[in-house]
Design an enzyme around this catalytic site. Structure first.
Site, PDB file in Angstrom:
ATOM      1  CD  GLU A  55      -1.322 -37.194  14.437  1.00 57.81           C
ATOM      2  OE1 GLU A  55      -2.175 -36.724  13.780  1.00 57.81           O
ATOM      3  OE2 GLU A  55      -0.488 -38.159  14.187  1.00 57.81           O
ATOM      4  CG  HIS A  84      -1.666 -32.266   7.901  1.00 62.57           C
ATOM      5  ND1 HIS A  84      -1.019 -32.297   9.032  1.00 62.57           N
ATOM      6  CD2 HIS A  84      -1.186 -33.775   7.665  1.00 62.57           C
ATOM      7  CE1 HIS A  84      -0.565 -33.283   9.690  1.00 62.57           C
ATOM      8  NE2 HIS A  84      -0.689 -34.380   8.943  1.00 62.57           N
ATOM      9  CG  ASP A  85      -4.460 -35.373   9.370  1.00 61.84           C
ATOM     10  OD1 ASP A  85      -4.141 -35.496   8.203  1.00 61.84           O
ATOM     11  OD2 ASP A  85      -3.444 -35.771  10.172  1.00 61.84           O
ATOM     12  CG  ASP A 143       2.427 -39.368  12.019  1.00 63.71           C
ATOM     13  OD1 ASP A 143       1.430 -38.438  11.680  1.00 63.71           O
ATOM     14  OD2 ASP A 143       2.071 -40.885  11.557  1.00 63.71           O
TER      15      ASP A 143
END
Length: 549
Positions: free
Chosen positions: A269, A331-332, A206
């Site tokens: 990410e 999810h973003d 992340d």
């Protein structure tokens, strides 16, 4: 071409655990719920699951604020539940990838509790602390102008007890770790080893670029392209608050840990321009195995010209021997069916699953789930509290398993943590209904995954764009060793398109349709005059000469 390792072409399926399946009956998805649905994932044909955070957390950012890296939050289950999930997944030949959050912890993590207790505490330097600027009141004088990504505003929070500011790139409850401290690095490497030892096959890292900040703490510069309707966090060009050269040293350290274990993958990410994204592979491919490519998510112009140009640009930019990867949603970001429409989402899925490299699929996209409607007052995303225009709840609504009132996500007696769509939507957009419909989006998705397993050119073949005279069509070839040739043709438009692909035809001038997004045609077609219906994509076999022949 050399056949890629499993992660070089494997299909990764992202699961947001709160929203996948609730086995405990509290309205929130959990690990036992994921295990319960592994038969479905095996039937679907995915190679790996990436599970978003389930670690102990105060849930100020729904698990991305971690208070214990080596445990399971009770809302999701126990370590025993996790161990069983891994065992059951591996028994079905499904890899398990976890979210790894090394940039920050929760402010309730024991490390930070110690760090803020005293300037002299041994854990103090595990986080990033700075004195106030000498001018003005201390609590109103942050050390520089760096801004928080979640909602904007200062990325510095004043701690009255110790009279210093701590850095939080995201929410105030998520203090940034100091990766310049060797003790921090070793502690986070230990976290990786803990999960590798439990059988985890890799990590999605992340917020990777945020781990390295300017050591002089210089101010970021104004963004001349910012407009008031843009997110407040984009007011500045983040030249110094992220993505500093030292990040590659951190990447190599994490890669060295992963290399201690056979066949493990690191996915990053990394929302960066292509040229910078490629740096994360490492000079000798000793960096991140798959720096996530968000180009198809962020592309504003969903047209064959723009998509084709980006795919070619990405292919040219890839270092020799590097594995490509593609993402349509997560999810973003808003769901693909909401961005391009349901009919075009089938074309988008065929694109995703026939490009070279590893595709990542977001749960529910295989049944064309759209962004959910979140009534006022039902918002859960903490980001929406500071800016209602940037609520991520719509793309996180529960998986739709059947047409029952709670969509099979949780028992009828429970209330789902986010609302489900209206019954008329649920009636058709659920797994049970689409499994029975041979022309459904789910059936098409599964057939595409089956095709990938049967046709090596789709996993190990080269990519070559094929020019057409139709501005609504994107076409390309996938070829393996000059022996196996496929053609993919995608109609992005609402009208019929007749293609002349005679320059690509073999002596017979024909190609065999292996799959249509509309799921209703097979057999031979004349490539000199092949018609695509509105929003139709096709995969053709034995349709091409090798390039240059």
């Amino acid at each position: 071409m050399k056949q890629p390792s499993w992660w070089g072409a494997g299909v990764v399926y992202q699961i947001y655990p709160r929203s996948f399946c609730d086995a405990s009956g509290d309205g929130i998805g959990d690990l036992r719920g994921i295990t319960r649905k592994l038969d479905y994932l095996e039937w679907l044909g995915v190679d790996a699951v990436w599970i978003s955070p389930f670690y102990p957390s105060p849930m100020k950012d729904f698990g991305y604020d971690i208070s214990d890296y080596c445990g399971v939050d009770p809302v999701f289950g126990t370590l025993s539940d996790f161990d069983r999930l891994v065992e059951e997944a591996h028994g079905r030949e499904i890899k398990v990838i976890l979210d790894y959050v090394p940039n920050h912890t929760s402010d309730e993590h024991p490390w930070f509790v110690e760090a803020r207790s005293s300037r002299k505490n041994p854990k103090r330097d595990w986080y990033i602390w700075r004195d106030p600027k000498p001018d003005g009141k201390p609590e109103e004088s942050p050390p520089n102008n760096w801004e928080s990504i979640h909602g904007g505003g200062s990325a510095w929070e004043f701690d009255e007890a110790t009279e210093q500011f701590y850095l939080h790139t995201f929410q105030v409850e998520q203090p940034d770790l100091n990766w310049s401290n060797p003790e921090v690095r070793e502690a986070l490497y230990g976290v990786m080893r803990f999960w590798f030892e439990r059988g985890v096959d890799g990590f999605r890292i992340d917020a990777l670029p945020h781990m390295a900040k300017d050591r002089q703490f210089r101010d970021d510069l104004p963004n001349p392209d910012w407009h008031p309707e843009d997110p407040p966090s984009q007011r500045l060009r983040r030249l110094y608050s992220e993505d500093q050269p030292e990040v590659m040293e951190m990447v190599r350290g994490m890669r060295a840990v992963a290399d201690e274990y056979e066949g493990r993958v690191l996915i990053g990410e990394i929302y960066r321009p292509l040229a910078r994204l490629m740096d994360y592979y490492g000079e000798d491919l000793d960096g991140i195995h798959l720096p996530y490519n968000f180009g198809l998510v962020l592309l504003e112009d969903w047209t064959p010209a723009a998509v084709g140009a980006f795919v070619e640009e990405y292919e040219r930019a890839l270092p020799e021997g590097a594995a490509a990867n593609w993402v349509l949603g997560n999810h973003d970001n808003p769901r693909v069916a909401s961005r391009v429409g349901e009919a075009q989402s089938r074309v988008a899925q065929m694109l995703l699953l026939t490009l070279r490299g590893s595709p990542t699929c977001y749960y529910g996209d295989e049944i064309a789930m759209t962004d959910g409607h979140i009534p006022p007052g039902a918002e859960q995303d903490p980001q929406s509290r500071s800016n209602p225009n940037y609520n991520r709840d719509p793309e996180r609504t529960p998986m739709q398993w059947d047409a029952s009132s709670n969509a099979g996500f949780c028992p009828e007696t429970a209330e789902p943590w986010l609302p489900l769509p209206e019954p008329e939507v649920l009636a058709t957009h659920n797994v049970a209904a689409q499994q029975k419909d041979p022309r459904s989006t789910l059936s098409m998705f599964r057939r595409l995954l089956g095709l990938r397993r049967k046709v090596p050119a789709l996993t190990g073949g080269s990519f070559r764009r094929v020019e057409t005279k139709n501005p609504s069509v994107l076409a390309y070839a996938r070829e393996l060793g000059g022996e196996e040739r496929l053609l993919v043709a995608l109609n992005f438009g609402p009208g019929r398109e007749t293609l002349d692909l005679s320059a690509e035809a073999l002596e017979t001038g024909a190609g065999e349709v292996l799959l249509s997004t509309l799921m209703d045609r097979r057999g031979s077609v004349d490539l000199r005059a092949m018609t695509l219906r509105p929003h139709e994509g096709v995969v053709l076999s034995s349709a091409l000469r090798a390039a240059g022949r």
